[in-house]
Design a protein around this motif. Structure first.
Motif, PDB file in Angstrom:
ATOM      1  N   PRO A  65       0.833  -1.213   0.000  1.00 23.09           N
ATOM      2  CA  PRO A  65       0.000   0.000   0.000  1.00 23.09           C
ATOM      3  C   PRO A  65       0.868   1.265   0.000  1.00 23.09           C
ATOM      4  CG  PRO A  65      -0.799  -1.568   1.623  1.00 23.09           C
ATOM      5  CD  PRO A  65       0.514  -2.096   1.120  1.00 23.09           C
ATOM      6  N   GLU A  66       0.340   2.312  -0.624  1.00 22.65           N
ATOM      7  CA  GLU A  66       1.092   3.560  -0.773  1.00 22.65           C
ATOM      8  C   GLU A  66       1.544   4.129   0.573  1.00 22.65           C
ATOM      9  OE1 GLU A  66       0.470   8.029  -2.580  1.00 22.65           O
ATOM     10  OE2 GLU A  66      -0.687   6.386  -3.435  1.00 22.65           O
ATOM     11  N   ALA A  67       0.713   4.063   1.589  1.00 18.54           N
ATOM     12  CA  ALA A  67       1.083   4.600   2.910  1.00 18.54           C
ATOM     13  C   ALA A  67       2.280   3.849   3.491  1.00 18.54           C
ATOM     14  CB  ALA A  67      -0.105   4.535   3.864  1.00 18.54           C
ATOM     15  N   GLU A  68       2.339   2.543   3.292  1.00 16.47           N
ATOM     16  CA  GLU A  68       3.481   1.753   3.784  1.00 16.47           C
ATOM     17  C   GLU A  68       4.749   2.121   3.024  1.00 16.47           C
ATOM     18  OE1 GLU A  68       2.747  -2.452   3.789  1.00 16.47           O
ATOM     19  OE2 GLU A  68       0.909  -2.237   4.966  1.00 16.47           O
ATOM     20  N   ARG A  69       4.618   2.319   1.715  1.00 16.66           N
ATOM     21  CA  ARG A  69       5.790   2.718   0.919  1.00 16.66           C
ATOM     22  C   ARG A  69       6.292   4.078   1.367  1.00 16.66           C
ATOM     23  NH1 ARG A  69       2.642   1.035  -3.856  1.00 16.66           N
ATOM     24  NH2 ARG A  69       2.589   3.247  -4.328  1.00 16.66           N
ATOM     25  N   ALA A  70       5.375   5.007   1.628  1.00 20.71           N
ATOM     26  CA  ALA A  70       5.765   6.349   2.088  1.00 20.71           C
ATOM     27  C   ALA A  70       6.476   6.266   3.433  1.00 20.71           C
ATOM     28  CB  ALA A  70       4.549   7.257   2.177  1.00 20.71           C
ATOM     29  N   ALA A  71       5.977   5.435   4.333  1.00 15.34           N
ATOM     30  CA  ALA A  71       6.618   5.277   5.643  1.00 15.34           C
ATOM     31  C   ALA A  71       8.009   4.661   5.493  1.00 15.34           C
ATOM     32  CB  ALA A  71       5.754   4.425   6.565  1.00 15.34           C
TER      33      ALA A  71
END
Length: 142
Positions: A65-71
């Motif tokens: 998920p995009e949020a995990e990649r951003a983190a």
């Protein structure tokens, strides 16, 4: 100083940023993990991560998920390239980096060796408020 003194692997001890008003912050937490490597032929690579980073929920970064990649992106710092020593300064000439804006830049770091096998790389930068802040990244031989 000579480049030979840098050659080898170094483990991260800590990264402190001291602002003009004396406040100290730690951009990757109180116990970051990392390594910097200098080779005899002039290559270098630096990696720094927050301790205890959460694993991605997918086996591939691209399918996470995009949020995990951003983190994952915001909790990791990495670049590599070549280096030269100019007096008590090491100049990292960046050819590859997690942050594309670093590619093509020169990262200049003052070097200080201590008697216990430690190395501190430091640099100052504008703080965005009309002052400066000083980065000090401490390493120990791997």
């Amino acid at each position: 100083m000579s480049a030979e003194r840098l050659v080898g692997g170094w483990r991260l001890v800590g990264w402190d940023i001291v602002s003009g008003d004396g406040r100290t912050s730690h951009p990757f937490g109180d116990a970051p993990e990392g390594m910097i490597v200098y080779t005899a032929d002039g290559a270098m690579s630096a990696l720094i991560a927050e301790a205890g980073r959460a694993p991605l929920s997918a086996p591939s970064m691209k399918s996470a998920p995009e949020a995990e990649r951003a983190a994952a992106f915001s909790s990791f710092f990495a670049y590599g390239g070549t280096f030269v020593v100019e007096g008590d300064t090491v100049v990292h000439r960046v050819t590859v980096a997690l942050n594309p804006a670093f590619v093509g830049t020169e990262q200049r770091r003052s070097m200080a060796f201590d008697g216990a096998g430690g190395l501190t790389l430091s640099a100052s930068e504008p703080d965005g408020k009309g002052g400066t802040r000083r980065h000090a990244i401490r390493w120990r031989r791997a």
